[in-house]
Design a protein around this motif. Structure first.
Motif, mmCIF file in Angstrom:
data_model
loop_
_atom_site.group_PDB
_atom_site.id
_atom_site.type_symbol
_atom_site.label_atom_id
_atom_site.label_comp_id
_atom_site.label_asym_id
_atom_site.label_seq_id
_atom_site.Cartn_x
_atom_site.Cartn_y
_atom_site.Cartn_z
ATOM 1 N N LEU A 72 0.916 -1.273 0.034
ATOM 2 C CA LEU A 72 0.063 -0.179 0.050
ATOM 3 C C LEU A 72 1.058 1.420 0.029
ATOM 4 O O LEU A 72 0.321 2.223 -0.451
ATOM 5 C CB LEU A 72 -0.908 -0.094 1.322
ATOM 6 N N GLU A 73 2.251 1.030 0.529
ATOM 7 C CA GLU A 73 3.132 2.148 0.453
ATOM 8 C C GLU A 73 2.520 3.603 1.036
ATOM 9 O O GLU A 73 2.393 4.578 0.657
ATOM 10 C CB GLU A 73 3.457 2.697 -1.001
ATOM 11 N N ILE A 78 3.638 2.396 8.703
ATOM 12 C CA ILE A 78 4.959 1.991 9.305
ATOM 13 C C ILE A 78 5.041 1.629 10.789
ATOM 14 O O ILE A 78 5.686 0.464 11.006
ATOM 15 C CB ILE A 78 6.079 3.203 8.905
ATOM 16 N N PRO A 79 4.484 2.246 11.664
ATOM 17 C CA PRO A 79 4.485 1.919 13.082
ATOM 18 C C PRO A 79 3.980 0.424 13.025
ATOM 19 O O PRO A 79 4.290 -0.382 13.897
ATOM 20 C CB PRO A 79 3.542 2.879 13.874
ATOM 21 N N ALA A 94 11.096 -11.482 7.863
ATOM 22 C CA ALA A 94 11.545 -11.130 6.538
ATOM 23 C C ALA A 94 10.617 -10.287 5.756
ATOM 24 O O ALA A 94 11.050 -9.263 5.061
ATOM 25 C CB ALA A 94 12.261 -12.538 5.749
ATOM 26 N N GLU A 95 9.329 -10.586 5.735
ATOM 27 C CA GLU A 95 8.613 -9.693 4.868
ATOM 28 C C GLU A 95 8.410 -8.531 5.279
ATOM 29 O O GLU A 95 8.077 -7.672 4.629
ATOM 30 C CB GLU A 95 7.046 -10.551 4.919
ATOM 31 N N ALA A 96 8.456 -8.358 6.895
ATOM 32 C CA ALA A 96 8.470 -6.987 7.515
ATOM 33 C C ALA A 96 9.568 -6.095 7.052
ATOM 34 O O ALA A 96 9.390 -5.011 6.966
ATOM 35 C CB ALA A 96 8.015 -7.245 9.273
ATOM 36 N N ALA A 97 10.693 -6.644 6.886
ATOM 37 C CA ALA A 97 12.009 -5.679 6.627
ATOM 38 C C ALA A 97 11.551 -5.192 5.222
ATOM 39 O O ALA A 97 11.814 -4.078 4.920
ATOM 40 C CB ALA A 97 13.013 -6.603 6.706
ATOM 41 N N ALA A 103 7.196 0.793 2.123
ATOM 42 C CA ALA A 103 6.335 1.704 2.813
ATOM 43 C C ALA A 103 6.912 3.101 2.748
ATOM 44 O O ALA A 103 6.302 4.109 2.733
ATOM 45 C CB ALA A 103 6.010 1.411 4.029
ATOM 46 N N THR A 104 8.511 3.049 2.685
ATOM 47 C CA THR A 104 9.087 4.720 2.721
ATOM 48 C C THR A 104 9.103 5.092 1.359
ATOM 49 O O THR A 104 9.810 6.120 0.819
ATOM 50 C CB THR A 104 10.281 4.397 3.216
#
Length: 672
Positions: A72-73, A78-79, A94-97, A103-104
Motif C-alpha cells: 500500500l506504500e 509504518i508503526p 523477513a517480509e516486515a523488513a 512503505a517509505t
C-alpha cells in the motif's frame, strides 16, 4: 464487509470439497480476503482489516498481511510494520523488513532505518538477515544522512557464511551504491568485503559484486582481471564495465572471442566505450559475421560511427544492407541495422536503398527504413510515407521529420495525431510543444484526447496526459467547456490533470470526480489452486518457452496472464523489444511500449529477485501493468522492488536467448 461475508460463505461450502486440509483452505481464503483489500489500494484508514490480521495465530496469514501493508506504500502504516519486526516467525520478520522499505517509497525515513538496524543486531535467521540487508541498502538516502551506520551494519551482516545472507548483503551494497550515485559507500570495509567476495563460490554473488564495483567506479586491476576470467558468463559480462579508460581496449579484445554470445555482445559495447576509431573498427568488422545474431547486430550498429578506412566500412555495410530478405526471413536484422549505420556514415550510399526497406512486408523493417530516411535527410520521402503504414513506422517518421525541420513539420504532425495509437500520439504531442499553430493544435489535441478517452482504456494514460499539457499550453480558447467531461474520466490521474487545468483557467477550484472502471475480480480459491499446478507455453517459430507461475507471490498478475492466454490475446503478437543482455518484452497489440490491454494491473512487489529467466510485468510507473510481459535474460537486480515477478522460464531459455526483435508468438496455451 461484503467480501468477508462472501468468503465466509465460500469457506463453509468449500471445507471438505476443495481439496487439502481445512486449515489450508482457511489460510488461502484469508489470503484472498487480504488480497482483495490490497488490490483496491485503500487508504491507510481503510486498512483496518489487514492490520487486524497482524494478530492472527497463523504466521502465514500474518506474512501475507504484512506484505499487503507494504504494497500500500502508506507511511502512516509504518508503526504497524515496525511492530512485527520481532514476530516469532522468521518468514514474517523477513517480509516486515521488505515491507518497511517499500512503505517509505521515495522518501527518507530515519525511524525505519533505526528499526531495521536494531533488528539486524539481533537477527539469527539467514533469510531474514538477507531481507534486512537488502532493505537497509535500498532505503532512500536523505540529505545529510550518515551512511556509516548502514555500511557498518551491512558489513557486519556480511560476516555470516550463509550464501543467502551473503547475496542479501551484496544486493544491499549494490542498492546503496546506486542510491548514492556511486559516491558512497567508499569505505575500506566495503571495498574489502566486495573484493573478498569477488571469489565467492556462488556465481550469483560474484555477479552482484562486479555490478557494485562498477557502480563505485571500478576495481583493483587484479580483481577486475579475476572477474573477467571468471567461469560464469554473467560475471565476465558484468566485469567488462570494470575496465577503465586508463587500461584502454587491451583487456577487452580477448572477450570479443569469448565462448558466450552475451559476453561478446557486451564486449562490443566496451570496445566502443574504450577504443580509438582504429581499434574499434579493426575489432568490430570481423564480428559482423559472428554466429550469434545479437553480436552481429551490436557490431553492425557500432559501425555507425566513421572508421579510418571508410571505404571498407561503407562497402561492408552496403553489402549487408542489400541482403534484406522477405517477411518470412527472421534474418532481416543485420540488413536493417546496416542500413541505419550506412545512412549515418555514408548517406549518399544509403539513400538508394531506403525505399526498398519502406516497401518491405514487415513494419519492423519499414521502421528502420524510416529511421534511415531521416539520417539521409530525405524530407520529401518522409512526408510521402507519413500518410500510410503501421503506427510504429509513422512514429519514426514523426521523429525524423521533426529532427530535420522542427516545427515546419507541424502540418504533418497534426495529421498523425489523429491516429489512435498511444505511442504515436504521445510522440506527436510531445513534438508539438511550442508550436505556433495555436487553435489548430488546440483543436487537434482535444479531438485526439476525446478519441483516446472514448476507448475507455486506462493504458492510454501517458498520451492523454501529454495531450492535456498541449491543451493547457495553447490556452482555453473554445475547449474549456469540452474539457469538463474529463473531470469524470475513468483514470483518476487524467481527471486530476483536467481539474488542475480548468482551475488555472477559471481562477477557482474545480474538483475531479473520476469514475474508475471496474477492476478484474480477485481470483477465486479454485483459480488460486489451479494456478499453482499449471504453466504457460509460448509457441515461438523457433521453439517453445514454458513459464511456471508464482501465484503465491503475484496472484492477480499471474491470473491476469493466464486469463489473457486463454482468451487468445498473445496469439500472433510479437516480442517487439529485444534489449541485449537485459530483457525481451512482448505482448503489445501494436508492438510498442505504449499499446497494452485495457486495464492497469496493480504491482505485486516482493522479495524475489530479477534473476535470469524470471518473467515480469511491464509498467511505466506504480500500478500501471498493461498486460505486456518481459523475460530477464540476465540477472537484473536494478529492477528489484520496482517490477512485479509473476513467473519463471523453466524450459526454453535457449529459445529466449534466440528471440529477435519482431519474433512472432505463434500461440500461447495453458498446460497442466
Amino acid at each position: 464487509m461484503k467480501t468477508r461475508l462472501a468468503l465466509v460463505t465460500v469457506t463453509l461450502a468449500c471445507l471438505g470439497a476443495c481439496g487439502g486440509t481445512d486449515s489450508e483452505a482457511l489460510r488461502d481464503l484469508a489470503s484472498l480476503e487480504i488480497l482483495e483489500i490490497e488490490d483496491r489500494r485503500v487508504e491507510a484508514g481503510e486498512a483496518g482489516e489487514i492490520v487486524g490480521r497482524l494478530q492472527d495465530e497463523d504466521a502465514q496469514i500474518v506474512r501475507v498481511a504484512v506484505r499487503a501493508l507494504g504494497r500500500l506504500e502508506e507511511r502512516s502504516l509504518i508503526p504497524e510494520l515496525v511492530g512485527v519486526l520481532d514476530h516469532p516467525s522468521a518468514d514474517v520478520r523477513a517480509e516486515a523488513a521488505n515491507a518497511l522499505a517499500q512503505a517509505t517509497f521515495g522518501q527518507p525515513d530515519g525511524p525505519v532505518l533505526d528499526a531495521l538496524l536494531d533488528r539486524a543486531d539481533l537477527e539469527a535467521d539467514p533469510r531474514t538477515k538477507a531481507a534486512l540487508a537488502r532493505s537497509i541498502g535500498r532505503l532512500w538516502i536523505g540529505e545529510g544522512e550518515d551512511l556509516a551506520r548502514r555500511v557498518s551494519s551491512l558489513v557486519e551482516l556480511g560476516r555470516d557464511s550463509t550464501p543467502e545472507v551473503r547475496e542479501g548483503v551484496a544486493l544491499g551494497l549494490y542498492s546503496l551504491a546506486r542510491r548514492s550515485g556511486g559516491s558512497e559507500p567508499r569505505s575500506a570495509a566495503v571495498r574489502e568485503w566486495l573484493e573478498a567476495h569477488a571469489s565467492d563460490p556462488d556465481p550469483r554473488i560474484r555477479r552482484v559484486v562486479a555490478l557494485t564495483l562498477s557502480e563505485l567506479g571500478g576495481a583493483d586491476p587484479q580483481i577486475a582481471a579475476r572477474l573477467l576470467g571468471d567461469e560464469d558468463a554473467q560475471v565476465r559480462l558484468r566485469a567488462l564495465a570494470l575496465v577503465g579508460e586508463d587500461a584502454g581496449p587491451g583487456p577487452i579484445l580477448p572477450m570479443l572471442a569469448d565462448a558466450s554470445g552475451q559476453v561478446r555482445t557486451g564486449a562490443v559495447a566496451a570496445i566502443v566505450r574504450l577504443g580509438s576509431p582504429t581499434d574499434r573498427c579493426e575489432a568490430l568488422v570481423p564480428l559482423v559475421d559472428d554466429p550469434d545474431m545479437h553480436v552481429r547486430v551490436a557490431a553492425i550498429g557500432a559501425l555507425g560511427e566513421p572508421c579510418p578506412d571508410s571505404g571498407a566500412q561503407t562497402e561492408r555495410l552496403e553489402v549487408i544492407a542489400s541482403g534484406i530478405g522477405d517477411a518470412l526471413d527472421r534474418d532481416w536484422h543485420p540488413a536493417a541495422h546496416a542500413l541505419v549505420s550506412l545512412a549515418a556514415v555514408a548517406p549518399d550510399r544509403a539513400a538508394p536503398l531506403v525505399r526498398s526497406f519502406l516497401q518491405h512486408d514487415s513494419y519492423f523493417v519499414q521502421a528502420y527504413g524510416a529511421r534511415a530516411a531521416g539520417l539521409v535527410g530525405d524530407v520529401a520521402l518522409l512526408r510521402e510515407i507519413a500518410a500510410f503504414g503501421h503506427p510504429n513506422v509513422r512514429n519514426e517518421v514523426a521523429k525524423a521529420l521533426f529532427e530535420l525541420t522542427g516545427h515546419e513539420a507541424d502540418d504533418v504532425l497534426l495529421r498523425l495525431i489523429e491516429v489512435q495509437d498511444p505511442q504515436l500520439v504521445l510522440t506527436v504531442a510531445r513534438l508539438l510543444e511550442g508550436s505556433e499553430m495555436g487553435e489548430r493544435v488546440l483543436a487537434a489535441a482535444l479531438m485526439s484526447l476525446e478519441g483516446l478517452s472514448n476507448l475507455r482504456r486506462e493504458t492510454t494514460r501517458d498520451p492523454r496526459l501529454e495531450l492535456l499539457d498541449r491543451i493547457r499550453e495553447q490556452g482555453p480558447g473554445f475547449v474549456a467547456p469540452r474539457l469538463r467531461r474529463h473531470l469524470r474520466d475513468i483514470d483518476p490521474v487524467v481527471a486530476a490533470r483536467a481539474a488542475e487545468i480548468l482551475s488555472d483557467w477559471l481562477g477557482e477550484p474545480v474538483e475531479a470526480s473520476p469514475t474508475p472502471s471496474p477492476r478484474e475480480p480477485v481470483p477465486s480459491l479454485e483459480e488460486l489452486r489451479r494456478l499453482r499446478e499449471v504453466s504457460v507455453v509460448l509457441q515461438m517459430v523457433h521453439g517453445e518457452i514454458e513459464i511456471r507461475l508464482y501465484p503465491d507471490d503475484a496472484l492477480t498478475n499471474a491470473a491476469r496472464f493466464v486469463r489473457m492466454v486463454e482468451r487468445g490475446h498473445f496469439d500472433g503478437l510479437t516480442f517487439h523489444r529485444v534489449a541485449s543482455n537485459y530483457v525481451i518484452q512482448g505482448g503489445s497489440p501494436n508492438a510498442n511500449e505504449y499499446a497494452g490491454d485495457a486495464l492497469f494491473s496493480r504491482d505485486e512487489l516482493g522479495l524475489r529477485s530479477h534473476r535470469r529467466g524470471t518473467v515480469g510485468v511491464s509498467t511505466r510507473g506504480r500500478d500501471t501493468g498493461d498486460g505486456q510481459i518481459f523475460v530477464n535474460t540476465v540477472d537484473n537486480p536494478r529492477l528489484d522492488h520496482d517490477y512485479t515477478i509473476f513467473g519463471e522460464v523453466v524450459r526454453g531459455m535457449d529459445v529466449v536467448d534466440a528471440v529477435r526483435e519482431g519474433d512472432l508468438i505463434v500461440s500461447a496455451r495453458v498446460v497442466g
